[in-house]
Design a protein around this motif. Structure first.
Motif, short mmCIF file in Angstrom:
data_model
loop_
_atom_site.label_atom_id
_atom_site.label_comp_id
_atom_site.label_asym_id
_atom_site.label_seq_id
_atom_site.Cartn_x
_atom_site.Cartn_y
_atom_site.Cartn_z
N ILE A 1 0.96 -0.91 0.09
CA ILE A 1 0.05 0.35 -0.04
C ILE A 1 0.89 1.17 0.28
CG2 ILE A 1 -1.83 1.32 1.53
CD1 ILE A 1 -2.89 -1.76 2.30
N ASP A 2 0.13 2.04 -0.72
CA ASP A 2 1.56 3.26 -1.02
C ASP A 2 0.97 4.82 -0.04
OD1 ASP A 2 -0.61 4.85 -2.05
OD2 ASP A 2 0.40 4.38 -4.55
N HIS A 3 1.97 5.38 -0.22
CA HIS A 3 1.52 6.50 0.44
C HIS A 3 0.32 7.24 0.23
CE1 HIS A 3 3.66 8.17 -2.68
NE2 HIS A 3 4.75 8.92 -1.87
N ASN A 4 -0.23 6.53 -0.53
CA ASN A 4 -1.65 7.99 -1.23
C ASN A 4 -2.82 6.69 -0.60
OD1 ASN A 4 -0.51 9.84 -1.92
ND2 ASN A 4 0.46 8.67 -4.10
N GLY A 5 -2.35 5.50 -0.09
CA GLY A 5 -3.59 4.28 0.41
C GLY A 5 -3.94 3.65 -0.85
N PHE A 6 -3.34 3.34 -1.98
CA PHE A 6 -3.28 2.55 -3.51
C PHE A 6 -2.57 1.31 -3.23
CE2 PHE A 6 -4.10 6.95 -5.11
CZ PHE A 6 -5.47 6.25 -5.20
N GLU A 7 -3.40 0.02 -3.58
CA GLU A 7 -2.52 -1.15 -3.36
C GLU A 7 -2.15 -0.87 -5.22
OE1 GLU A 7 -6.18 -4.02 -3.21
OE2 GLU A 7 -6.70 -3.28 -1.24
N HIS A 8 -0.54 -2.01 -4.81
CA HIS A 8 -0.28 -2.18 -5.97
C HIS A 8 0.36 -3.89 -5.21
CE1 HIS A 8 0.59 1.55 -6.91
NE2 HIS A 8 0.68 1.90 -6.00
N ILE A 9 -0.62 -4.74 -6.98
CA ILE A 9 0.00 -6.37 -6.67
C ILE A 9 1.33 -6.57 -7.15
CG2 ILE A 9 -1.08 -8.50 -7.16
CD1 ILE A 9 -3.35 -7.08 -7.11
N LEU A 10 1.89 -7.21 -5.86
CA LEU A 10 3.08 -7.30 -6.57
C LEU A 10 2.94 -9.00 -7.48
CD1 LEU A 10 5.66 -6.78 -6.22
CD2 LEU A 10 6.15 -8.46 -4.16
N GLN B 1 -8.41 -5.41 -9.37
CA GLN B 1 -7.00 -6.52 -9.31
C GLN B 1 -6.00 -6.54 -10.82
OE1 GLN B 1 -7.87 -9.53 -6.60
NE2 GLN B 1 -9.40 -8.29 -5.22
N VAL B 2 -6.89 -6.83 -11.38
CA VAL B 2 -5.79 -6.75 -12.99
C VAL B 2 -5.08 -5.11 -13.09
CG1 VAL B 2 -5.92 -6.73 -14.80
CG2 VAL B 2 -7.48 -8.03 -13.57
N ALA B 3 -6.41 -4.05 -12.72
CA ALA B 3 -5.27 -2.77 -12.73
C ALA B 3 -4.62 -2.35 -11.76
CB ALA B 3 -6.70 -1.96 -12.64
N SER B 4 -4.68 -3.19 -10.55
CA SER B 4 -3.41 -2.89 -10.23
C SER B 4 -2.35 -3.07 -9.90
CB SER B 4 -3.98 -3.69 -8.46
OG SER B 4 -3.44 -4.03 -7.22
N TYR B 5 -2.58 -4.48 -10.48
CA TYR B 5 -0.96 -5.36 -10.97
C TYR B 5 -0.09 -4.76 -12.17
CZ TYR B 5 1.52 -9.60 -12.28
OH TYR B 5 2.62 -10.38 -12.65
N ILE B 6 -1.50 -4.46 -13.46
CA ILE B 6 -0.88 -4.19 -14.22
C ILE B 6 -0.17 -2.38 -14.44
CG2 ILE B 6 -1.16 -5.14 -15.68
CD1 ILE B 6 -3.64 -3.42 -16.77
N GLY B 7 -0.42 -1.17 -13.64
CA GLY B 7 -0.42 -0.34 -12.58
C GLY B 7 -0.81 0.92 -13.68
N VAL B 8 -2.92 0.59 -13.51
CA VAL B 8 -3.22 1.52 -14.13
C VAL B 8 -4.01 1.97 -12.55
CG1 VAL B 8 -2.74 1.44 -16.35
CG2 VAL B 8 -4.54 0.57 -15.06
N THR B 9 -4.70 3.21 -12.77
CA THR B 9 -6.41 3.44 -12.54
C THR B 9 -7.21 2.40 -13.04
OG1 THR B 9 -7.88 4.77 -13.40
CG2 THR B 9 -5.52 5.03 -11.51
N PRO B 10 -8.59 1.86 -11.65
CA PRO B 10 -9.52 1.27 -12.07
C PRO B 10 -10.21 1.28 -13.50
CG PRO B 10 -9.79 1.21 -9.67
CD PRO B 10 -8.43 1.56 -10.26
N GLU B 11 -10.47 3.56 -13.01
CA GLU B 11 -11.29 4.12 -14.28
C GLU B 11 -10.26 4.28 -15.03
OE1 GLU B 11 -10.14 5.23 -10.64
OE2 GLU B 11 -11.14 7.06 -10.08
#
Lengths: 197, 197
Positions: free
Chosen positions: A64-73, A173-183
Motif C-alpha cells: 500500500i503506497d503513501h496515498n493508500g493505493f494497493e499495488h499487487i506484486l 485487481q488486474v488494474a492494480s497489478y498492471i499499474g493503472v487506475t481502475p477507472e
DNA sequence: GGCGGGAAATGACCTAGATCAAGTCTGCCG
DNA sequence: CGGCAGACTTGATCTAGGTCATTTCCCGCC
C-alpha cells in the motif's frame, strides 16, 4: 480434491528426486491451513515466520503506497509459493500484505524447520535455486514491461500470462497489478484496441 | 589491482565455506576476460553461453523497446553477476544487451562447467540460492517503486542505492534506469525538490 | 424482494512526464 | 588547435493516464 501433500511433492519432483524417507521428512514438517476469501495470511508490519505453498485457491501479495493505493506484486494460485521475502529473510517488519482472493488451502513450514530440511536434504537447495531463477526472470520481464509498454500492452501480456485468472479476478485487481487506475482500465476496455499495421 | 580470483572466492565465501581443493576447482574453471568501455559482452538475439562475474569496472544490461529506447535493467559493478538469464537458462535468443560502461574485467564460466561445479560442490547451490533470494527482493522493490513512486522519488532511491555509481554515470543512463526521458530528468534536477510537510 | 455495499462505468477536468526541435557545452581525437 | 559527436539544457506543445465526483450495476444477504 487432490491431496495437498501430493501436490507439494509433485512440485518438488519436477526439479529433484526424493527418496521415500525424504518425502516423509518433507511432508512431516509442513502443516495444512485454509483461508476464507479476503482473509489475511500476513499484514504490513508483521514479521513473516513461514514459507507458504498454495495448494488450492489463490492468494495475492500487495503493498500500500503513501496515498493508500494497493499495488499487487504477485498472484499465487495453486502450486505457487508466496511470501514477503524481505520480512522472511531478514526477520524484519514486512511492507507487504498477503491475503486470499478465494477460499484457499496452503502448506506452511516455519523457518527453523525449513533450515532443517535444507540441512538434511541438500538437494532442496537446488530445487529452490531453480525456482528462484525463474522468479528473477519473471520479475525482470515484468519490470521491463512496465518501463517500455503502454497500459494496453501490459494488459494484453497479463491476459496471456494468466488466462485462467483473468476470468475470475475483479477488474480493479488486474488494474492494480498492471499499474493503472481502475477507472482507466475500465475506459480502456471499452475502447476497441486500435488496429495497427 | 586485486586478484580477480580472490575476489570471486571471497564473494562465495560470504555464503559457504570451501576447502582448498574446492577453491582450486572453482578458480580452474573460470576464465579472465576484459572489456573496453562500450564493448559488448552480449547482444540481443544471441544465445548466452556463460555466467559472468564482474571483477572490476562496471557493466550494464538493457533492453531496447519497439521505439528504439533503451531501458536499463541492471548495473553490475565489481563483485556482481550479470546475465541475460532467460537466454542463459533456456538457451534461447536473448532480448537484452550487455556492455561495459567502463573498462572492466570479468570472470566467465561456461554452462557445462557450471553444471560440473554444481555437481562437485553441491554447496554452491546454496550460495546461488541465497544470491537469487536477494535478487528477487531487489527486483520486487524496484517494481513496487515503479508502480508507486514519482520520478523524483525513484531518482532519490537510486542515489541512495548507488551512491558511488551516480557520480560516474552519464545522466541519461540514470534516466533510462529509473524510467524517464533524459530531458525530463534534466529539468527535474534543475527544479529545487519542493519541501513538503 | 428489498437493501446495502462494493465493482464498474462515465463525465469533466488535470498533470506528470513525453515529444520534438533547437541550441550549448564538453571532451577527446587527429 | 580545431572540429565533431555525445551529453546536457531549454522551450513549446502534446498526451497517456490520473483524479474526483456521480451514477449505475450487481450480488449476496436478511
Amino acid at each position: 480434491m487432490k491431496d495437498p501433500y501430493a501436490l507439494l511433492l509433485e512440485h518438488i519432483g519436477r526439479n529433484i528426486n526424493l527418496g521415500p524417507a525424504e518425502e516423509e521428512l518433507v511432508t512431516g514438517l509442513f502443516r495444512e491451513r485454509s483461508l476464507k476469501p479476503k482473509q489475511f495470511l500476513f499484514q504490513e508490519g508483521e514479521i513473516l515466520k513461514s514459507q507458504v505453498f498454495v495448494t488450492s485457491g489463490c492468494l495475492r501479495s500487495y503493498a500500500i503506497d503513501h496515498n493508500g493505493f494497493e499495488h499487487i506484486l504477485q498472484f499465487a494460485p495453486e502450486g505457487w509459493w508466496i511470501a514477503d521475502m524481505q520480512s522472511l529473510l531478514d526477520q524484519v517488519p514486512g511492507k507487504l500484505n498477503i491475503d486470499a482472493i478465494q477460499a484457499s488451502t496452503l502448506l506452511q513450514i516455519g523457518m527453523s524447520d525449513m533450515e532443517r530440511l535444507y540441512r538434511e536434504i541438500p538437494q532442496l537447495e537446488r530445487h529452490f535455486r531453480l525456482l528462484l531463477e525463474r522468479s528473477v526472470v519473471t520479475y525482470q520481464n515484468r519490470l521491463l514491461d512496465n518501463l517500455s509498454l503502454s497500459a494496453r500492452e501490459r494488459y494484453e501480456h497479463f491476459c496471456r500470462a494468466y488466462p485462467t485468472l483473468i476470468r475470475e479476478l475483479p477488474q480493479k485487481q488486474v488494474a492494480s497489478y498492471i499499474g493503472v487506475t481502475p477507472e482507466f482500465l475500465s475506459r480502456m476496455l471499452r475502447q476497441p484496441a486500435s488496429r495497427k499495421g
